[in-house]
Design a protein around this motif. Structure first.
Motif, PDB file in Angstrom:
ATOM      1  N   VAL A  70       0.833  -1.202   0.000  1.00  0.00           N
ATOM      2  CA  VAL A  70       0.000   0.000   0.000  1.00  0.00           C
ATOM      3  C   VAL A  70       0.869   1.254   0.000  1.00  0.00           C
ATOM      4  CG1 VAL A  70      -1.588   1.373   1.438  1.00  0.00           C
ATOM      5  CG2 VAL A  70      -2.036  -1.050   1.033  1.00  0.00           C
ATOM      6  N   ARG A  71       1.896   1.272   0.832  1.00  0.00           N
ATOM      7  CA  ARG A  71       2.767   2.454   0.893  1.00  0.00           C
ATOM      8  C   ARG A  71       3.507   2.674  -0.427  1.00  0.00           C
ATOM      9  NH1 ARG A  71       2.907   4.520   5.994  1.00  0.00           N
ATOM     10  NH2 ARG A  71       2.145   3.132   7.627  1.00  0.00           N
ATOM     11  N   GLN A  72       3.993   1.606  -1.050  1.00  0.00           N
ATOM     12  CA  GLN A  72       4.664   1.740  -2.345  1.00  0.00           C
ATOM     13  C   GLN A  72       3.686   2.238  -3.405  1.00  0.00           C
ATOM     14  OE1 GLN A  72       6.277  -2.164  -3.009  1.00  0.00           O
ATOM     15  NE2 GLN A  72       8.116  -1.769  -1.801  1.00  0.00           N
ATOM     16  N   HIS A  73       2.483   1.709  -3.382  1.00  0.00           N
ATOM     17  CA  HIS A  73       1.446   2.091  -4.339  1.00  0.00           C
ATOM     18  C   HIS A  73       1.158   3.594  -4.243  1.00  0.00           C
ATOM     19  CE1 HIS A  73      -2.233   0.929  -6.706  1.00  0.00           C
ATOM     20  NE2 HIS A  73      -2.647   2.079  -6.221  1.00  0.00           N
ATOM     21  N   GLU A  74       0.923   4.060  -3.035  1.00  0.00           N
ATOM     22  CA  GLU A  74       0.581   5.478  -2.847  1.00  0.00           C
ATOM     23  C   GLU A  74       1.772   6.398  -3.128  1.00  0.00           C
ATOM     24  OE1 GLU A  74      -2.467   6.236  -2.811  1.00  0.00           O
ATOM     25  OE2 GLU A  74      -3.089   4.181  -2.446  1.00  0.00           O
ATOM     26  N   MET A  75       2.965   5.956  -2.795  1.00  0.00           N
ATOM     27  CA  MET A  75       4.146   6.781  -3.082  1.00  0.00           C
ATOM     28  C   MET A  75       4.368   6.899  -4.593  1.00  0.00           C
ATOM     29  SD  MET A  75       5.142   8.058  -0.321  1.00  0.00           S
ATOM     30  CE  MET A  75       3.579   7.927   0.517  1.00  0.00           C
ATOM     31  N   ALA A  76       4.028   5.861  -5.344  1.00  0.00           N
ATOM     32  CA  ALA A  76       4.130   5.930  -6.806  1.00  0.00           C
ATOM     33  C   ALA A  76       3.154   6.976  -7.345  1.00  0.00           C
ATOM     34  CB  ALA A  76       3.852   4.564  -7.422  1.00  0.00           C
ATOM     35  N   HIS A  77       1.917   6.984  -6.827  1.00  0.00           N
ATOM     36  CA  HIS A  77       0.951   8.016  -7.232  1.00  0.00           C
ATOM     37  C   HIS A  77       1.485   9.405  -6.909  1.00  0.00           C
ATOM     38  CE1 HIS A  77      -2.336   5.446  -8.382  1.00  0.00           C
ATOM     39  NE2 HIS A  77      -2.553   4.959  -7.168  1.00  0.00           N
ATOM     40  N   LEU A 133      -1.714   5.733 -13.230  1.00  0.00           N
ATOM     41  CA  LEU A 133      -1.192   4.432 -13.662  1.00  0.00           C
ATOM     42  C   LEU A 133       0.238   4.182 -13.203  1.00  0.00           C
ATOM     43  CD1 LEU A 133      -2.691   4.424 -17.270  1.00  0.00           C
ATOM     44  CD2 LEU A 133      -3.614   3.330 -15.217  1.00  0.00           C
ATOM     45  N   ALA A 134       0.759   5.020 -12.313  1.00  0.00           N
ATOM     46  CA  ALA A 134       2.149   4.900 -11.856  1.00  0.00           C
ATOM     47  C   ALA A 134       2.453   3.609 -11.094  1.00  0.00           C
ATOM     48  CB  ALA A 134       2.525   6.111 -11.003  1.00  0.00           C
ATOM     49  N   PRO A 135       1.566   3.123 -10.225  1.00  0.00           N
ATOM     50  CA  PRO A 135       1.888   1.878  -9.505  1.00  0.00           C
ATOM     51  C   PRO A 135       1.981   0.690 -10.461  1.00  0.00           C
ATOM     52  CG  PRO A 135       0.078   3.026  -8.437  1.00  0.00           C
ATOM     53  CD  PRO A 135       0.304   3.703  -9.743  1.00  0.00           C
ATOM     54  N   ALA A 136       2.702  -0.313 -10.041  1.00  0.00           N
ATOM     55  CA  ALA A 136       2.848  -1.522 -10.844  1.00  0.00           C
ATOM     56  C   ALA A 136       1.507  -2.246 -11.006  1.00  0.00           C
ATOM     57  CB  ALA A 136       3.867  -2.454 -10.204  1.00  0.00           C
ATOM     58  N   ASP A 137       0.616  -2.091 -10.044  1.00  0.00           N
ATOM     59  CA  ASP A 137      -0.686  -2.768 -10.076  1.00  0.00           C
ATOM     60  C   ASP A 137      -1.815  -1.760  -9.858  1.00  0.00           C
ATOM     61  OD1 ASP A 137       0.070  -2.209  -7.494  1.00  0.00           O
ATOM     62  OD2 ASP A 137      -0.845  -3.989  -6.636  1.00  0.00           O
ATOM     63  N   PRO A 138      -2.157  -0.957 -10.891  1.00  0.00           N
ATOM     64  CA  PRO A 138      -3.209   0.041 -10.711  1.00  0.00           C
ATOM     65  C   PRO A 138      -4.544  -0.610 -10.361  1.00  0.00           C
ATOM     66  CG  PRO A 138      -2.212   0.201 -12.904  1.00  0.00           C
ATOM     67  CD  PRO A 138      -1.620  -0.976 -12.233  1.00  0.00           C
ATOM     68  N   SER A 139      -5.254   0.029  -9.445  1.00  0.00           N
ATOM     69  CA  SER A 139      -6.561  -0.478  -9.017  1.00  0.00           C
ATOM     70  C   SER A 139      -7.630  -0.062 -10.026  1.00  0.00           C
ATOM     71  CB  SER A 139      -6.906   0.091  -7.642  1.00  0.00           C
ATOM     72  OG  SER A 139      -7.103   1.494  -7.734  1.00  0.00           O
ATOM     73  N   GLY A 140      -8.839  -0.528  -9.812  1.00  0.00           N
ATOM     74  CA  GLY A 140      -9.963  -0.130 -10.663  1.00  0.00           C
ATOM     75  C   GLY A 140     -10.201   1.368 -10.603  1.00  0.00           C
TER      76      GLY A 140
END
Length: 197
Positions: A70-77, A133-140
Motif C-alpha cells: 500500500v505504501r509503495q502504491h501510494e508513493m508511486a501516485h 497508472l504509476a503503480p505496478a498494479d493500478p486499481s480499478g
C-alpha cells in the motif's frame, strides 16, 4: 545410586513400574490405566497458545506485506502527480495482534480540473494519467481516473483543432472537431478525485 560410583563402564537398570508416564500418554500400572490429567491439560493449553501464536504470526506477515504494498502504491501516485497532488498520501490502518497499526488502504488526492488553455489541459491530462497508472498494479479506481483524464485530453485536443480550423478558415476540420468534442464532453462532476490503492 551414588553419582560418584558411576563410571563410564557402569550400567544401571530402569524400573518401569516406578516411572511416571509422559504427559498425554497412558501407562500400565498393575493392570489399570492411569493418565496424568493435569499434565495433559497443560500440554493442550500450550498447543492452543502455540497454534494461536502461529495464526497471529501468519496474520502479521500478511499485514506487513500489505502495508509495504500500500505504501509503495501510494508513493508511486504521489511521485508521478507532482504539482497536481492536493494532499500527501493518507492511509487506512488495521491493528495487528502485536499492537502495531498497519496500512491496509490509502489514497492520494489529485486535482483533475482542466487547465486554462487546451494545451494546458492536455499537459494536465497526461500527468493525471501518469499519476493514476504509476503503480505496478493500478486499481480499478486508478484506471477510472486515467480514463477520465484521457477523455479530458480528447476534449482539449478537439478544442485545439477547432481553434486551428477557425484560424485557418477550414470549416470542415472545425465541424469535425466539434462533433468529436460533443461525443467526449461528459462533464466531470468533481475537480478532485482520490486515487485508492
Amino acid at each position: 545410586m551414588d553419582i560418584n560410583r558411576i563410571s563410564a563402564s557402569s550400567t544401571f537398570s530402569f524400573d518401569s513400574a516406578k516411572a511416571k508416564p509422559l504427559a498425554g500418554t497412558t501407562a500400565q500400572t498393575n493392570g489399570t490405566e492411569t493418565q496424568d490429567t493435569s499434565d495433559n491439560k497443560a500440554l493442550v493449553e500450550k498447543e492452543k497458545s502455540r497454534a494461536l501464536s502461529e495464526a497471529d504470526a501468519a496474520q502479521l506477515t500478511k499485514l506487513q506485506a500489505r502495508d509495504r504494498a500500500v505504501r509503495q502504491h501510494e508513493m508511486a501516485h504521489l511521485a508521478a502527480s507532482g504539482a497536481l497532488a492536493t494532499s500527501g498520501a493518507s492511509f487506512t490502518y488495521q491493528k495487528g495482534s502485536d499492537g502495531v497499526s498497519y496500512a491496509v488502504g490509502g489514497e492520494v488526492g489529485i486535482d483533475t480540473s482542466p487547465g486554462s488553455t487546451p494545451e494546458d489541459t492536455i499537459a494536465r491530462a497526461r500527468q493525471i494519467q501518469a499519476a493514476a497508472l504509476a503503480p505496478a498494479d493500478p486499481s480499478g479506481q486508478d484506471r477510472a481516473v486515467a480514463s477520465q483524464a484521457a477523455q479530458m485530453e480528447i476534449v482539449a485536443r478537439t478544442q485545439l483543432a477547432a481553434q486551428s480550423g477557425a484560424d485557418s478558415g477550414n470549416t470542415e476540420a472545425r465541424e469535425q472537431a466539434i462533433k468529436v468534442q460533443r461525443a467526449y464532453s461528459e462533464p466531470v462532476t468533481e475537480s478532485l478525485i482520490n486515487v485508492y490503492a
